[in-house]
Design a protein around this motif. Structure first.
Motif, PDB file in Angstrom:
ATOM      1  N   ASN A  26      31.296  53.722  24.771  1.00 11.90           N
ATOM      2  CA  ASN A  26      32.002  55.002  24.732  1.00 11.90           C
ATOM      3  C   ASN A  26      33.206  55.002  23.810  1.00 11.90           C
ATOM      4  O   ASN A  26      33.641  56.045  23.363  1.00 11.90           O
ATOM      5  CB  ASN A  26      32.441  55.401  26.147  1.00 11.90           C
ATOM      6  CG  ASN A  26      31.250  55.542  27.084  1.00 11.90           C
ATOM      7  OD1 ASN A  26      30.244  56.147  26.717  1.00 11.90           O
ATOM      8  ND2 ASN A  26      31.336  54.957  28.263  1.00 11.90           N
ATOM      9  N   THR A  27      33.776  53.843  23.582  1.00 13.14           N
ATOM     10  CA  THR A  27      34.984  53.777  22.759  1.00 13.14           C
ATOM     11  C   THR A  27      34.798  52.786  21.615  1.00 13.14           C
ATOM     12  O   THR A  27      33.841  52.015  21.601  1.00 13.14           O
ATOM     13  CB  THR A  27      36.184  53.288  23.597  1.00 13.14           C
ATOM     14  OG1 THR A  27      35.901  51.951  24.030  1.00 13.14           O
ATOM     15  CG2 THR A  27      36.425  54.163  24.812  1.00 13.14           C
ATOM     16  N   TYR A  28      35.765  52.842  20.690  1.00 17.89           N
ATOM     17  CA  TYR A  28      35.748  51.868  19.590  1.00 17.89           C
ATOM     18  C   TYR A  28      35.757  50.452  20.161  1.00 17.89           C
ATOM     19  O   TYR A  28      35.096  49.554  19.666  1.00 17.89           O
ATOM     20  CB  TYR A  28      36.970  52.070  18.690  1.00 17.89           C
ATOM     21  CG  TYR A  28      36.845  53.214  17.715  1.00 17.89           C
ATOM     22  CD1 TYR A  28      35.852  54.180  17.871  1.00 17.89           C
ATOM     23  CD2 TYR A  28      37.710  53.330  16.628  1.00 17.89           C
ATOM     24  CE1 TYR A  28      35.738  55.229  16.972  1.00 17.89           C
ATOM     25  CE2 TYR A  28      37.608  54.373  15.723  1.00 17.89           C
ATOM     26  CZ  TYR A  28      36.620  55.326  15.902  1.00 17.89           C
ATOM     27  OH  TYR A  28      36.515  56.359  15.005  1.00 17.89           O
ATOM     28  N   GLU A  29      36.530  50.281  21.206  1.00 21.43           N
ATOM     29  CA  GLU A  29      36.603  48.946  21.793  1.00 21.43           C
ATOM     30  C   GLU A  29      35.237  48.492  22.302  1.00 21.43           C
ATOM     31  O   GLU A  29      34.830  47.351  22.102  1.00 21.43           O
ATOM     32  CB  GLU A  29      37.606  48.914  22.947  1.00 21.43           C
ATOM     33  CG  GLU A  29      37.634  47.522  23.557  1.00 21.43           C
ATOM     34  CD  GLU A  29      38.563  47.372  24.734  1.00 21.43           C
ATOM     35  OE1 GLU A  29      39.130  48.378  25.179  1.00 21.43           O
ATOM     36  OE2 GLU A  29      38.700  46.234  25.197  1.00 21.43           O
ATOM     37  N   ASP A  30      34.529  49.397  22.973  1.00 24.67           N
ATOM     38  CA  ASP A  30      33.193  49.036  23.458  1.00 24.67           C
ATOM     39  C   ASP A  30      32.319  48.565  22.296  1.00 24.67           C
ATOM     40  O   ASP A  30      31.553  47.619  22.418  1.00 24.67           O
ATOM     41  CB  ASP A  30      32.518  50.229  24.145  1.00 24.67           C
ATOM     42  CG  ASP A  30      33.231  50.634  25.429  1.00 24.67           C
ATOM     43  OD1 ASP A  30      33.938  49.784  26.004  1.00 24.67           O
ATOM     44  OD2 ASP A  30      33.089  51.803  25.838  1.00 24.67           O
ATOM     45  N   LEU A  31      32.460  49.243  21.179  1.00 27.01           N
ATOM     46  CA  LEU A  31      31.691  48.838  20.001  1.00 27.01           C
ATOM     47  C   LEU A  31      32.101  47.446  19.542  1.00 27.01           C
ATOM     48  O   LEU A  31      31.262  46.591  19.287  1.00 27.01           O
ATOM     49  CB  LEU A  31      31.930  49.836  18.858  1.00 27.01           C
ATOM     50  CG  LEU A  31      30.873  50.897  18.614  1.00 27.01           C
ATOM     51  CD1 LEU A  31      31.335  51.821  17.490  1.00 27.01           C
ATOM     52  CD2 LEU A  31      29.523  50.289  18.248  1.00 27.01           C
ATOM     53  N   LEU A  32      33.419  47.249  19.470  1.00 25.12           N
ATOM     54  CA  LEU A  32      33.900  45.956  18.978  1.00 25.12           C
ATOM     55  C   LEU A  32      33.551  44.826  19.941  1.00 25.12           C
ATOM     56  O   LEU A  32      33.425  43.675  19.553  1.00 25.12           O
ATOM     57  CB  LEU A  32      35.411  45.998  18.752  1.00 25.12           C
ATOM     58  CG  LEU A  32      35.872  46.936  17.640  1.00 25.12           C
ATOM     59  CD1 LEU A  32      37.394  46.889  17.493  1.00 25.12           C
ATOM     60  CD2 LEU A  32      35.212  46.582  16.317  1.00 25.12           C
ATOM     61  N   ARG A  33      33.396  45.165  21.199  1.00 25.38           N
ATOM     62  CA  ARG A  33      33.058  44.128  22.177  1.00 25.38           C
ATOM     63  C   ARG A  33      31.549  43.984  22.382  1.00 25.38           C
ATOM     64  O   ARG A  33      31.105  43.289  23.282  1.00 25.38           O
ATOM     65  CB  ARG A  33      33.737  44.421  23.520  1.00 25.38           C
ATOM     66  CG  ARG A  33      35.222  44.127  23.502  1.00 25.38           C
ATOM     67  CD  ARG A  33      35.832  44.162  24.882  1.00 25.38           C
ATOM     68  NE  ARG A  33      37.279  44.123  24.808  1.00 25.38           N
ATOM     69  CZ  ARG A  33      38.002  43.005  24.767  1.00 25.38           C
ATOM     70  NH1 ARG A  33      37.413  41.838  24.815  1.00 25.38           N
ATOM     71  NH2 ARG A  33      39.309  43.055  24.680  1.00 25.38           N
ATOM     72  N   THR A  34      30.764  44.687  21.583  1.00 26.29           N
ATOM     73  CA  THR A  34      29.317  44.526  21.687  1.00 26.29           C
ATOM     74  C   THR A  34      28.931  43.150  21.143  1.00 26.29           C
ATOM     75  O   THR A  34      29.170  42.855  19.975  1.00 26.29           O
ATOM     76  CB  THR A  34      28.597  45.611  20.866  1.00 26.29           C
ATOM     77  OG1 THR A  34      29.001  46.886  21.377  1.00 26.29           O
ATOM     78  CG2 THR A  34      27.082  45.475  20.987  1.00 26.29           C
ATOM     79  N   PRO A  35      28.376  42.307  21.979  1.00 23.90           N
ATOM     80  CA  PRO A  35      28.113  40.954  21.501  1.00 23.90           C
ATOM     81  C   PRO A  35      26.838  40.886  20.662  1.00 23.90           C
ATOM     82  O   PRO A  35      25.804  41.377  21.100  1.00 23.90           O
ATOM     83  CB  PRO A  35      27.937  40.150  22.793  1.00 23.90           C
ATOM     84  CG  PRO A  35      27.533  41.146  23.813  1.00 23.90           C
ATOM     85  CD  PRO A  35      28.002  42.505  23.369  1.00 23.90           C
TER      86      PRO A  35
END
Ligand code: ADP
Ligand code: MG
Length: 677
Positions: A26-35
């Motif tokens: 949902n957020t940029y962070e979620d994207l960045l934390r996608t392993p």
């Protein structure tokens, strides 16, 4: 920046946004934390003359396109042949069945291709896996480096995720650090910004390991910080009912223990002592009593409830099922009514609204909390055999205006690493001594060919020794709750077993039966009017029938070891030797089941489950937000210990308000924890 919604991603279609949300990104962070699930190394940049040297290897070539040719082969396959010129020759790149390539790649373009070098006859070509246009000022996203490969769910390709993630990283340049800088130094952690860059654009393997370590550290740290803060908050809450014990209290407790038909084990005594100590405090108890199946938790709870009675207050006891509530009501009554304590049952089928206020101990199911039940005078709440360990219950209790002493009990053994992180907010008491006179249950994995022999043996045992038997039918689907399908399966099994055991009385038990019916079946089984009870795993927890000494578990491979252990714990409760037979329909599961057959300690089984199946399967954590650890694992005791110290240090040294990013993540954890049912 990190909390920006993916809806604001530039140059991104509505469909892509929808797909991202569907994956809880949902957020940029979620994207960045996608392993990334793995990486492919295309960092070897080679020229035309080097192709033979790199046969079968991954590499990148780049140059100007000189021709693009569609070729129809004799079979159905179409070929798209692209030729590029680099500084020392030509490279041929062949796509298969990708006609759209012809619209993307045009003569004169400068393009980099990453893929695998393949030899065809005497010629070397590159079989492309990814490509992109190159030029001054255009960042390399899809070629020429170690590339992350993401899980391609819901139509989101690795290519697309790489593009979105790299663009965020490039636009952000610097990402605010979430942890105190001093902690980065003392725990040798990469800064967050560098971590994300490395995770998605690694320069080398070593750096990547550091990035993953940093992310694991942060997950464990955040989780532990969250549970420690809950623990701290819990201590600031005032009890709704303060307990005041009479002078004769210690003596009366001792007498109640003496009145039991057995001596308490050392562990039981310690647990009682821990609990009584908590009950005397002004802050609410939040204790977890963990003990293998049949380790004798109920009597510990009963003594604790007696202590609360001596202080003139009420106890609420919540069991997971009505059957268990009834059984516990009987046990409590047996132990406590001679001491002048009144015990009442309050379940869906037993409602005695006029009387209930007079009971000193009210026993019911977890549904008590959502019912209209009055919590007046309740000082102590016991939650038995609960998977979700009370966080939700605490919220519910508070909604009822109740902050009691809380004791949560479970037979699910919890490895130390899990206890430290996920349940860090709880104080623990553990019953690990086996009760005197108990023989380990002999457990066997039975091949299908021996099924008939097993049935014959059971008939003989019932005739000669009047023993009783459980036959457990498998879960039809993986969900924890019973479905109609499971019920159908158990009914069918019941019918075919009636043909196999015509001379014996059989009983049927499943979760979709009316509670009156269930009660009757259990009563009949307890009274030995039923010899063989065919059941779904509703008998999983707590049922105590010492004369039942044989259990057959069908479809044993479908159960986790911890759950099998719970089931097996229904037998071996008397002094007779008990036997557990496992039937499995898949030979592959045999290693697990053999391990189970020779292992009798729940904690060892839990450790095995944790290794093999992860925490989700053990505790029903998979739907549980905060268990979504993407990088950390519970099998890293060193890191868990390190993060535990870090969390303590943080609480002593810093204020969460100065770390808004951390604070937000902790809020997310705690909110999910309370709101999930
Ligand atoms: P669980 O921990 O699985 O809830 P229970 O409380 O149902 O186990 O106890 C299992 C059985 O062991 C009960 O029949 C109980 O009366 C008996 N029991 C409990 N403590 C002792 C003890 N110290 N010595 C002998 N039997 C005990
Ligand atoms: Mg129990």
């Amino acid at each position: 920046m990190l909390h920006t919604s993916v809806d604001l991603l530039p140059r991104t279609s509505g469909l892509t946004k929808k797909r991202l949300h569907a994956l809880s990104i949902n957020t940029y962070e979620d994207l960045l934390r996608t392993p990334p699930i793995r990486y492919e190394d295309y960092s070897h940049k080679i020229t035309a003359s080097q192709l033979p040297q790199f046969d079968q290897q991954k590499c990148t070539v780049e140059g100007e396109i000189v021709s693009v040719m569609p070729i129809q082969t004799r079979s159905r396959i179409t070929l798209q042949k692209v030729r590029i010129r680099d500084r020392d020759g030509f490279v041929e790149i062949s796509f298969f069945n990708q006609p759209y390539i012809l619209t993307q790649l045009k003569r004169g373009m400068n393009v980099a291709f990453s893929g695998t070098v393949k030899q065809f006859g005497s010629k070397y070509t590159l079989q492309p896996e990814t490509f992109e246009a190159v030029g001054p000022g255009i960042p390399r996203i899809q070629t020429g480096r170690i590339l992350p490969i993401y899980s391609q769910a819901k139509g989101l390709t690795s290519r697309l995720l790489r593009e979105k993630i790299t663009n965020i990283l490039i636009a952000a340049k610097q990402i605010d650090e979430s942890l105190p800088t001093e902690m980065l130094a003392s725990h040798e952690l990469l800064p967050l910004s560098e971590t994300f860059f490395t995770l998605h654009r690694p320069e080398n393997g070593e750096r990547l390991q550091q990035a993953k370590r940093r992310l694991s550290f942060e997950e464990l740290f955040t989780l532990q910080l969250s549970t420690k803060l809950i623990k701290k908050q819990w201590k600031d809450i005032t009890l709704t009912e303060q307990l005041h014990f009479p002078a004769t209290f210690e003596k009366k407790i001792e007498e109640s223990i003496k009145s039991l038909p057995f001596d308490l084990t050392a562990d039981q005594r310690n647990a009682v002592r821990d609990i009584l100590k908590d009950l005397k405090k002004e802050i609410p108890m939040n204790r977890f009593l963990q003990g293998d199946v049949g380790s004798g938790k109920t009597v510990v709870a009963a003594i604790a409830a007696y202590a609360v009675f001596l202080a003139g207050k009420k106890t609420l006891y919540m069991a997971p099922t009505e059957i268990l509530a009834q059984q516990h009501a009987k046990t409590f009554e047996k132990i406590l009514s001679p001491l002048g304590v009144s015990v009442g049952l309050e379940t869906g089928s037993h409602k005695d609204s006029k009387k209930k206020k007079q009971y000193d101990i009210v026993i019911g199911t977890h549904a008590l909390l959502s019912s209209s039940f009055s919590a007046e005078g309740v000082a102590f709440v016991i939650v038995d055999e609960q998977h979700r360990f009370g966080v939700k219950q605490r919220a519910r209790l508070r909604q009822k205006g109740l902050t009691p002493h809380l004791l949560t009990m479970t037979a699910t053994p919890i490895p130390r690493t899990v206890a430290l992180t996920a349940f860090g907010e709880l104080d623990m008491s553990v019953l690990s001594t086996t009760l005197p006179g108990r023989k380990p249950i002999k457990t066997f994995v039975i091949p299908q060919a021996k099924r008939k022999d097993a049935y014959e043996w059971i008939k003989k045992e019932i005739r000669e020794k009047k023993i009783q038997v459980f036959i457990i039918c498998p879960l039809v689907d993986e969900s924890e709750s019973e479905t109609m399908q499971s019920v159908k399966a158990v009914k069918k099994e019941y019918e075919s077993l009636q043909a196999i055991f015509p001379a014996f009385s059989l009983g049927l038990l499943h979760g979709k039966m009316k509670s009156k019916e269930k009660e009757q079946v259990m009563a009949d089984f307890a009274a030995n009017k039923i010899s063989i009870l065919i059941s779904t795993s509703v008998v999983e927890v707590g049922i105590d029938i010492p004369n039942a000494t044989v259990m057959i578990i069908e479809g044993a491979e479908r159960f986790g070891l911890a759950q099998l252990h719970q089931l097996r714990g229904r037998i071996g409760r008397g002094t007779e030797q008990s036997y557990c037979y496992l039937f499995s329909s898949t030979p592959q599961s045999s290693a697990r089941l053999s391990f189970f057959a020779k292992t009798h300690r729940g904690i060892q089984l839990a450790e095995y489950d944790l290794q093999e199946r992860g925490p989700g399967n053990m505790y029903g954590f998979d739907q549980h937000g905060f268990m979504n650890m993407r990088f950390a694992s519970f099998s890293d005791p060193k890191l868990i210990e390190e993060t535990q110290h870090a969390a303590n240090h943080f609480i002593d040294t810093y204020s969460l308000d100065d770390y808004p990013y951390l604070k937000q993540n902790i809020n997310v954890i705690q909110r999910e924890d309370v709101s999930k049912d």
